[in-house]
Motif scaffolding. Sequence first.
Motif, PDB file in Angstrom:
ATOM      1  N   VAL A  99       6.194   5.976  -1.709  1.00  0.00           N
ATOM      2  CA  VAL A  99       6.645   5.121  -0.612  1.00  0.00           C
ATOM      3  C   VAL A  99       5.542   4.145  -0.220  1.00  0.00           C
ATOM      4  CG1 VAL A  99       7.486   5.099   1.768  1.00  0.00           C
ATOM      5  CG2 VAL A  99       8.159   6.945   0.208  1.00  0.00           C
ATOM      6  N   THR A 100       5.894   2.862  -0.175  1.00  0.00           N
ATOM      7  CA  THR A 100       4.958   1.838   0.280  1.00  0.00           C
ATOM      8  C   THR A 100       5.039   1.705   1.795  1.00  0.00           C
ATOM      9  OG1 THR A 100       6.549   0.041   0.116  1.00  0.00           O
ATOM     10  CG2 THR A 100       5.220   0.518  -1.870  1.00  0.00           C
ATOM     11  N   LEU A 101       4.042   1.052   2.365  1.00  0.00           N
ATOM     12  CA  LEU A 101       4.050   0.795   3.803  1.00  0.00           C
ATOM     13  C   LEU A 101       5.276  -0.024   4.193  1.00  0.00           C
ATOM     14  CD1 LEU A 101       2.818   0.865   6.617  1.00  0.00           C
ATOM     15  CD2 LEU A 101       1.401  -1.107   5.954  1.00  0.00           C
ATOM     16  N   GLY A 102       5.625  -1.013   3.399  1.00  0.00           N
ATOM     17  CA  GLY A 102       6.788  -1.838   3.703  1.00  0.00           C
ATOM     18  C   GLY A 102       8.065  -1.020   3.751  1.00  0.00           C
ATOM     19  N   VAL A 103       8.263  -0.164   2.757  1.00  0.00           N
ATOM     20  CA  VAL A 103       9.456   0.683   2.719  1.00  0.00           C
ATOM     21  C   VAL A 103       9.449   1.650   3.899  1.00  0.00           C
ATOM     22  CG1 VAL A 103      10.587   2.541   1.417  1.00  0.00           C
ATOM     23  CG2 VAL A 103       9.835   0.456   0.252  1.00  0.00           C
ATOM     24  N   ARG A 104       8.296   2.215   4.240  1.00  0.00           N
ATOM     25  CA  ARG A 104       8.212   3.158   5.366  1.00  0.00           C
ATOM     26  C   ARG A 104       8.580   2.468   6.678  1.00  0.00           C
ATOM     27  NH1 ARG A 104       5.693   7.970   5.634  1.00  0.00           N
ATOM     28  NH2 ARG A 104       7.179   8.291   3.960  1.00  0.00           N
ATOM     29  N   LEU A 105       8.059   1.261   6.902  1.00  0.00           N
ATOM     30  CA  LEU A 105       8.350   0.567   8.155  1.00  0.00           C
ATOM     31  C   LEU A 105       9.814   0.148   8.252  1.00  0.00           C
ATOM     32  CD1 LEU A 105       5.080  -1.520   8.563  1.00  0.00           C
ATOM     33  CD2 LEU A 105       5.763   0.536   9.842  1.00  0.00           C
ATOM     34  N   VAL A 106      10.392  -0.312   7.145  1.00  0.00           N
ATOM     35  CA  VAL A 106      11.815  -0.667   7.151  1.00  0.00           C
ATOM     36  C   VAL A 106      12.652   0.590   7.400  1.00  0.00           C
ATOM     37  CG1 VAL A 106      13.732  -1.452   5.699  1.00  0.00           C
ATOM     38  CG2 VAL A 106      11.599  -2.754   5.776  1.00  0.00           C
ATOM     39  N   SER A 107      12.262   1.707   6.828  1.00  0.00           N
ATOM     40  CA  SER A 107      12.964   2.968   7.042  1.00  0.00           C
ATOM     41  C   SER A 107      12.928   3.369   8.511  1.00  0.00           C
ATOM     42  CB  SER A 107      12.338   4.056   6.174  1.00  0.00           C
ATOM     43  OG  SER A 107      12.923   5.302   6.429  1.00  0.00           O
ATOM     44  N   VAL A 108      11.773   3.219   9.148  1.00  0.00           N
ATOM     45  CA  VAL A 108      11.647   3.563  10.566  1.00  0.00           C
ATOM     46  C   VAL A 108      12.543   2.662  11.407  1.00  0.00           C
ATOM     47  CG1 VAL A 108      10.072   3.594  12.552  1.00  0.00           C
ATOM     48  CG2 VAL A 108       9.340   4.569  10.369  1.00  0.00           C
ATOM     49  N   VAL A 109      12.521   1.368  11.149  1.00  0.00           N
ATOM     50  CA  VAL A 109      13.368   0.439  11.902  1.00  0.00           C
ATOM     51  C   VAL A 109      14.839   0.803  11.720  1.00  0.00           C
ATOM     52  CG1 VAL A 109      14.166  -1.966  12.061  1.00  0.00           C
ATOM     53  CG2 VAL A 109      11.717  -1.476  11.952  1.00  0.00           C
ATOM     54  N   ALA A 110      15.251   1.049  10.485  1.00  0.00           N
ATOM     55  CA  ALA A 110      16.655   1.368  10.212  1.00  0.00           C
ATOM     56  C   ALA A 110      17.075   2.656  10.922  1.00  0.00           C
ATOM     57  CB  ALA A 110      16.883   1.488   8.706  1.00  0.00           C
TER      58      ALA A 110
ATOM     59  N   ARG B 113       0.837  -1.198   0.000  1.00  0.00           N
ATOM     60  CA  ARG B 113       0.000   0.000   0.000  1.00  0.00           C
ATOM     61  C   ARG B 113       0.875   1.253   0.000  1.00  0.00           C
ATOM     62  NH1 ARG B 113      -2.089   3.109   4.374  1.00  0.00           N
ATOM     63  NH2 ARG B 113      -1.416   1.510   5.845  1.00  0.00           N
ATOM     64  N   ILE B 114       0.542   2.204  -0.866  1.00  0.00           N
ATOM     65  CA  ILE B 114       1.254   3.477  -0.938  1.00  0.00           C
ATOM     66  C   ILE B 114       0.829   4.333   0.258  1.00  0.00           C
ATOM     67  CG2 ILE B 114       1.646   5.593  -2.275  1.00  0.00           C
ATOM     68  CD1 ILE B 114       2.778   3.045  -3.599  1.00  0.00           C
ATOM     69  N   VAL B 115       1.828   4.813   1.018  1.00  0.00           N
ATOM     70  CA  VAL B 115       1.528   5.640   2.187  1.00  0.00           C
ATOM     71  C   VAL B 115       2.036   7.075   2.028  1.00  0.00           C
ATOM     72  CG1 VAL B 115       1.407   3.696   3.796  1.00  0.00           C
ATOM     73  CG2 VAL B 115       3.604   4.866   3.421  1.00  0.00           C
ATOM     74  N   ASP B 116       2.850   7.327   1.000  1.00  0.00           N
ATOM     75  CA  ASP B 116       3.391   8.675   0.809  1.00  0.00           C
ATOM     76  C   ASP B 116       3.696   8.874  -0.671  1.00  0.00           C
ATOM     77  OD1 ASP B 116       4.690  11.126   0.875  1.00  0.00           O
ATOM     78  OD2 ASP B 116       6.025  10.566   2.540  1.00  0.00           O
ATOM     79  N   GLU B 117       2.904   9.733  -1.311  1.00  0.00           N
ATOM     80  CA  GLU B 117       3.088   9.994  -2.734  1.00  0.00           C
ATOM     81  C   GLU B 117       3.993  11.188  -2.999  1.00  0.00           C
ATOM     82  OE1 GLU B 117      -0.546   9.987  -4.926  1.00  0.00           O
ATOM     83  OE2 GLU B 117      -1.180   8.068  -4.086  1.00  0.00           O
ATOM     84  N   ALA B 118       4.572  11.774  -1.947  1.00  0.00           N
ATOM     85  CA  ALA B 118       5.431  12.943  -2.122  1.00  0.00           C
ATOM     86  C   ALA B 118       6.805  12.573  -2.671  1.00  0.00           C
ATOM     87  CB  ALA B 118       5.593  13.675  -0.791  1.00  0.00           C
ATOM     88  N   TRP B 119       7.107  11.290  -2.768  1.00  0.00           N
ATOM     89  CA  TRP B 119       8.407  10.814  -3.233  1.00  0.00           C
ATOM     90  C   TRP B 119       8.267  10.135  -4.579  1.00  0.00           C
ATOM     91  CZ3 TRP B 119      12.585  12.008  -0.266  1.00  0.00           C
ATOM     92  CH2 TRP B 119      12.334  12.420   1.042  1.00  0.00           C
ATOM     93  N   SER B 120       9.349  10.058  -5.305  1.00  0.00           N
ATOM     94  CA  SER B 120       9.360   9.329  -6.572  1.00  0.00           C
ATOM     95  C   SER B 120      10.452   8.274  -6.504  1.00  0.00           C
ATOM     96  CB  SER B 120       9.638  10.293  -7.733  1.00  0.00           C
ATOM     97  OG  SER B 120       9.619   9.590  -8.955  1.00  0.00           O
ATOM     98  N   PRO B 121      10.095   7.016  -6.467  1.00  0.00           N
ATOM     99  CA  PRO B 121       8.739   6.480  -6.532  1.00  0.00           C
ATOM    100  C   PRO B 121       8.003   6.676  -5.207  1.00  0.00           C
ATOM    101  CG  PRO B 121      10.280   4.680  -6.171  1.00  0.00           C
ATOM    102  CD  PRO B 121      11.101   5.931  -6.331  1.00  0.00           C
TER     103      PRO B 121
END
Length: 172
Positions: free
Chosen positions: A139-150, A129-137
Amino acid sequence: MNTSDLLTDAFGRVREAVHAAVEGLSADEVNARTDAGANSIAWLVWHLTRVQDDHVADASGGEQVWFTDGWADRFDLPFDRAATGYGHTRKEVGAVRVASADLLLGYHDAVHERTLAFVGGLTGKALDRIVDEAWSPPVTLGVRLVSVVADDLQHAGQAAFVRGALGRAHGG
Protein backbone atom coordinates in the motif's frame (compact mmCIF):
# COMPACT_ATOMS: atom_id res chain seq x y z
CA MET A 1 -4.61 22.05 -7.96
CA ASN A 2 -1.66 20.39 -6.28
CA THR A 3 -1.54 17.26 -4.13
CA SER A 4 -1.79 18.97 -0.76
CA ASP A 5 -4.71 21.16 -1.92
CA LEU A 6 -6.57 18.11 -3.22
CA LEU A 7 -6.11 16.15 0.01
CA THR A 8 -6.97 19.19 2.14
CA ASP A 9 -10.21 19.56 0.20
CA ALA A 10 -11.03 15.85 0.52
CA PHE A 11 -10.50 15.78 4.29
CA GLY A 12 -12.40 19.06 4.57
CA ARG A 13 -15.39 17.35 2.99
CA VAL A 14 -15.15 14.60 5.60
CA ARG A 15 -15.17 17.21 8.37
CA GLU A 16 -18.19 18.97 6.85
CA ALA A 17 -20.10 15.69 6.60
CA VAL A 18 -19.25 14.75 10.19
CA HIS A 19 -20.36 18.13 11.52
CA ALA A 20 -23.59 17.99 9.51
CA ALA A 21 -24.37 14.57 11.01
CA VAL A 22 -23.55 15.49 14.62
CA GLU A 23 -24.06 19.20 15.35
CA GLY A 24 -27.07 20.07 17.45
CA LEU A 25 -27.76 16.55 18.66
CA SER A 26 -28.16 15.62 22.31
CA ALA A 27 -26.07 12.88 23.91
CA ASP A 28 -29.11 10.60 23.78
CA GLU A 29 -29.51 11.18 20.04
CA VAL A 30 -25.82 10.67 19.27
CA ASN A 31 -25.77 7.43 21.27
CA ALA A 32 -29.09 6.06 19.98
CA ARG A 33 -29.23 2.93 17.84
CA THR A 34 -32.11 2.26 15.48
CA ASP A 35 -32.04 -1.37 16.67
CA ALA A 36 -29.79 -3.60 18.79
CA GLY A 37 -27.55 -4.47 15.84
CA ALA A 38 -27.22 -1.00 14.36
CA ASN A 39 -24.37 1.47 14.63
CA SER A 40 -24.97 4.70 16.52
CA ILE A 41 -23.80 8.08 15.29
CA ALA A 42 -21.36 8.03 18.21
CA TRP A 43 -19.81 4.75 17.10
CA LEU A 44 -19.70 5.71 13.40
CA VAL A 45 -17.99 9.05 14.00
CA TRP A 46 -15.70 7.70 16.73
CA HIS A 47 -14.68 4.81 14.45
CA LEU A 48 -14.02 6.90 11.34
CA THR A 49 -12.02 9.36 13.44
CA ARG A 50 -10.03 6.61 15.19
CA VAL A 51 -9.12 5.02 11.85
CA GLN A 52 -8.09 8.39 10.40
CA ASP A 53 -6.05 9.17 13.52
CA ASP A 54 -4.37 5.74 13.45
CA HIS A 55 -3.58 5.74 9.74
CA VAL A 56 -2.37 9.34 9.51
CA ALA A 57 -0.20 8.95 12.60
CA ASP A 58 1.33 5.79 11.16
CA ALA A 59 1.92 7.37 7.74
CA SER A 60 3.44 10.52 9.21
CA GLY A 61 5.58 8.71 11.77
CA GLY A 62 3.79 10.57 14.56
CA GLU A 63 1.65 9.68 17.52
CA GLN A 64 -2.12 9.39 17.57
CA VAL A 65 -4.04 12.40 18.88
CA TRP A 66 -6.16 9.81 20.76
CA PHE A 67 -3.22 9.26 23.11
CA THR A 68 -1.17 12.47 22.97
CA ASP A 69 -4.08 14.84 23.58
CA GLY A 70 -5.89 12.74 26.18
CA TRP A 71 -8.92 11.77 24.11
CA ALA A 72 -8.69 8.12 25.21
CA ASP A 73 -9.09 9.27 28.81
CA ARG A 74 -11.95 11.63 27.99
CA PHE A 75 -13.90 8.94 26.13
CA ASP A 76 -13.05 6.28 28.77
CA LEU A 77 -14.32 3.37 26.69
CA PRO A 78 -14.53 -0.14 28.20
CA PHE A 79 -12.10 -1.89 25.84
CA ASP A 80 -8.49 -1.74 24.71
CA ARG A 81 -7.41 1.90 24.42
CA ALA A 82 -5.82 1.19 21.03
CA ALA A 83 -9.11 -0.07 19.52
CA THR A 84 -10.34 1.67 16.39
CA GLY A 85 -13.65 -0.15 16.04
CA TYR A 86 -12.45 -2.49 13.31
CA GLY A 87 -14.10 -5.86 13.91
CA HIS A 88 -16.25 -4.63 16.77
CA THR A 89 -19.12 -6.85 17.90
CA ARG A 90 -22.65 -5.55 18.49
CA LYS A 91 -21.88 -5.33 22.20
CA GLU A 92 -18.70 -3.31 21.61
CA VAL A 93 -20.51 -0.99 19.21
CA GLY A 94 -23.12 -0.39 21.92
CA ALA A 95 -20.39 0.35 24.46
CA VAL A 96 -19.24 3.42 22.50
CA ARG A 97 -21.25 6.04 24.32
CA VAL A 98 -20.24 9.68 24.49
CA ALA A 99 -21.15 12.32 27.04
CA SER A 100 -21.90 14.89 24.34
CA ALA A 101 -21.82 15.65 20.65
CA ASP A 102 -19.16 18.24 21.47
CA LEU A 103 -16.80 15.54 22.76
CA LEU A 104 -17.19 13.61 19.52
CA LEU A 105 -16.67 16.71 17.37
CA GLY A 106 -13.75 17.86 19.50
CA TYR A 107 -11.86 14.65 18.86
CA HIS A 108 -12.73 14.70 15.18
CA ASP A 109 -11.59 18.32 14.81
CA ALA A 110 -8.30 17.59 16.60
CA VAL A 111 -7.61 14.69 14.21
CA HIS A 112 -8.66 16.85 11.27
CA GLU A 113 -6.14 19.54 12.23
CA ARG A 114 -3.36 16.96 12.61
CA THR A 115 -4.32 15.46 9.25
CA LEU A 116 -4.21 18.86 7.51
CA ALA A 117 -0.80 19.56 9.03
CA PHE A 118 0.45 16.31 7.50
CA VAL A 119 -1.18 16.47 4.06
CA GLY A 120 -0.44 20.18 3.71
CA GLY A 121 3.20 19.41 3.07
CA LEU A 122 2.79 16.49 0.67
CA THR A 123 3.82 16.46 -2.95
CA GLY A 124 2.75 14.03 -5.65
CA LYS A 125 6.00 12.09 -5.35
CA ALA A 126 5.41 11.52 -1.62
CA LEU A 127 2.25 9.58 -2.43
CA ASP A 128 4.32 6.78 -3.98
CA ARG A 129 5.97 5.88 -0.65
CA ILE A 130 5.08 2.39 0.59
CA VAL A 131 3.38 2.63 3.99
CA ASP A 132 2.15 -0.96 4.44
CA GLU A 133 3.88 -4.04 3.08
CA ALA A 134 1.36 -6.47 4.61
CA TRP A 135 -0.74 -6.31 1.42
CA SER A 136 -0.09 -7.49 -2.11
CA PRO A 137 0.60 -5.18 -3.75
CA PRO A 138 2.06 -3.07 -0.94
CA VAL A 139 0.00 0.00 0.00
CA THR A 140 1.30 3.43 -0.99
CA LEU A 141 0.65 6.60 0.96
CA GLY A 142 -1.65 7.82 -1.81
CA VAL A 143 -3.75 4.65 -1.73
CA ARG A 144 -3.89 4.74 2.10
CA LEU A 145 -5.09 8.36 2.18
CA VAL A 146 -7.72 7.79 -0.52
CA SER A 147 -8.89 4.71 1.41
CA VAL A 148 -9.24 6.77 4.60
CA VAL A 149 -11.22 9.49 2.81
CA ALA A 150 -13.50 6.92 1.15
CA ASP A 151 -14.14 5.04 4.40
CA ASP A 152 -14.67 8.26 6.34
CA LEU A 153 -17.21 9.56 3.83
CA GLN A 154 -19.11 6.27 3.87
CA HIS A 155 -19.34 6.30 7.66
CA ALA A 156 -20.24 10.00 7.77
CA GLY A 157 -23.01 9.26 5.28
CA GLN A 158 -24.21 6.40 7.46
CA ALA A 159 -24.25 8.77 10.45
CA ALA A 160 -26.33 11.24 8.42
CA PHE A 161 -28.73 8.42 7.55
CA VAL A 162 -29.06 7.45 11.23
CA ARG A 163 -29.70 11.09 12.12
CA GLY A 164 -32.49 11.23 9.54
CA ALA A 165 -33.98 7.93 10.68
CA LEU A 166 -33.99 9.05 14.30
CA GLY A 167 -35.62 12.35 13.30
CA ARG A 168 -38.39 10.54 11.44
CA ALA A 169 -38.92 8.16 14.35
CA HIS A 170 -39.51 11.17 16.61
CA GLY A 171 -41.82 12.94 14.19
CA GLY A 172 -39.11 15.19 12.69
